[in-house]
Design an enzyme around this catalytic site. Structure first.
Site, PDB file in Angstrom:
ATOM      1  N   ASP A  14      65.054 -70.848  34.642  1.00 53.33           N
ATOM      2  CA  ASP A  14      65.701 -69.554  34.872  1.00 53.33           C
ATOM      3  C   ASP A  14      66.986 -69.512  34.053  1.00 53.33           C
ATOM      4  OD1 ASP A  14      66.345 -67.105  35.849  1.00 53.33           O
ATOM      5  OD2 ASP A  14      66.713 -67.737  37.910  1.00 53.33           O
ATOM      6  N   ASP A 108      63.728 -63.659  31.338  1.00 50.46           N
ATOM      7  CA  ASP A 108      64.669 -64.763  31.549  1.00 50.46           C
ATOM      8  C   ASP A 108      64.160 -65.882  32.450  1.00 50.46           C
ATOM      9  OD1 ASP A 108      64.688 -63.179  33.793  1.00 50.46           O
ATOM     10  OD2 ASP A 108      66.830 -63.360  34.154  1.00 50.46           O
ATOM     11  N   GLU A 109      62.895 -65.865  32.835  1.00 48.60           N
ATOM     12  CA  GLU A 109      62.397 -66.961  33.656  1.00 48.60           C
ATOM     13  C   GLU A 109      60.903 -67.175  33.447  1.00 48.60           C
ATOM     14  OE1 GLU A 109      62.274 -66.366  37.937  1.00 48.60           O
ATOM     15  OE2 GLU A 109      62.492 -64.198  37.674  1.00 48.60           O
TER      16      GLU A 109
END
Length: 369
Positions: A14, A108-109
């Site tokens: 993350d 983003d993850e």
């Protein structure tokens, strides 16, 4: 644990305050400053906040007005999604150096299954550390990671030592780890469910584990069985490289509240065009069209219609959205409109969250984490 069941090594990576971190990387003068991406001190919603801003209680999805109240020194910057997508591609390229089993959740993850990996490293913890180091050196931003036996525990663990940290929950530690958590930390337990659990005296994983399957099903329906499994470390959803999209949407927050339906129709035309563009790019179509309306008092309303056929055409989407707009009279002026398509023609290929035949009752087997 039955010996014939696979033991997985899952990493959840993350990125730390991703949008804000990219802005601070590209604009050094913003480093160390309280920063909000999206919104403004008059309108809009915060898409991301730097850790400096979070100290003042600024959070994503917060109105720009409230964010500015919380942090008078807050700096607002406009989002640059093309730039964030480019950075996300760079990060994912690093992931693929270690495994092809990468399941992106957003820009983003992502989940990585490194049970079998390209570098021949038996330690998922060392792989996670190496990936985080490379992201910092090669891309310029920091990431946190969680490592464990399944996606559920790995995701919770990735938030444990943020920012720029990681946590490994070894197989023999999973049950103790989950029992000590506030129920609000459980991924998949939303605010409404968490509040209901609190009212029932369920505050921690330990409290949840004390409840029988029958009790949880009586109070939470089919989800009761899901919660019963989670707190026992049972979550056998595999990392899916080709993650099935469930819906596709576009929305706009307006500089000034709209009270005229004529102006709303103009905005819907642009939103429908964007949705159609995204549908074409993703090569999907959908049956259920939903109109999202957020009023000036921040109350939210959705209106949906399911068609007997799949659509991706802008005109049909727009006409359906118009019908939904006229379905009932507006109760207030409008600050946001959105259109989404669900019930997509990809869903028949989607697999279920958990195969009951794969359930296990413990996670006590040690292996190289």
């Amino acid at each position: 644990m039955p010996n014939d069941l696979p033991i997985r090594k899952i990493i959840h990576v993350d990125m730390d305050a991703f949008y804000a971190s990219v802005e601070q990387m590209d604009h050094p003068e913003l480093k160390g400053k309280a920063l909000a991406v999206g919104g403004s001190e008059k309108r809009g919603v915060v898409a991301a906040a730097s850790y400096e801003a979070r100290k003042f209680g600024v959070r994503s999805a917060m109105s720009g007005i409230q964010a500015k109240r919380n942090c008078p020194e807050l700096i607002f910057v406009k989002p640059r999604f093309d730039r964030y997508k480019d950075i996300s591609k760079q990060v994912r390229a690093i992931f693929y150096d270690y495994t092809d089993l990468v399941e992106p959740l957003s820009l983003d993850e992502a989940y990585l299954d490194v049970t079998e990996n390209k570098v021949g490293n038996p330690s998922a913890s060392l792989i996670a550390k190496e990936i985080r180091t490379r992201i910092f050196k090669e891309v310029g931003i920091t990431a946190s990671a969680g490592i464990s036996v399944n996606k559920f525990v790995a995701k919770i663990a990735s938030d444990y030592n943020k920012p720029n940290g990681q946590k490994t929950v070894n197989p023999e530690e999973v049950l103790e780890f989950l029992q000590g958590l506030d129920i609000r930390k459980f991924h998949g337990v939303g605010k409404v469910t968490a509040d209901k659990m609190y009212q029932l005296g369920i505050y921690t994983g330990e409290d949840l584990k004390s409840k029988t399957l029958e009790y949880l099903e009586d109070h939470f329906g089919k989800s009761g069985g899901y919660y019963y499994d989670l707190v026992r470390g049972i979550h056998n959803s595999e990392v899916k490289p080709n993650r099935i999209r469930k819906s596709l949407a576009a929305e706009r927050t307006f500089t000034e509240n709209l009270s005229s339906e004529i102006f709303m129709l103009e905005k819907l035309d642009k939103i429908a065009k964007e949705v159609a563009k995204r549908l074409e790019k993703s090569k999907v179509a959908g049956k259920t069209i939903t109109l999202k309306i957020k009023y000036s008092d921040f109350t939210l309303q959705t209106r949906s219609k399911t068609l007997p056929y799949f659509v991706s055409n802008k005109e049909i989407i727009l006409e359906t959205a118009k019908d939904l707009l006229y379905q009932e009279k507006m109760s207030n002026s409008v600050r946001l409109l959105g259109i989404s398509l669900s019930n997509l023609n990809t869903e028949d290929r989607a697999s279920t969250l958990t195969d009951p035949s794969e359930k296990t009752v413990s996670v006590q087997l040690k292996f190289g984490f």
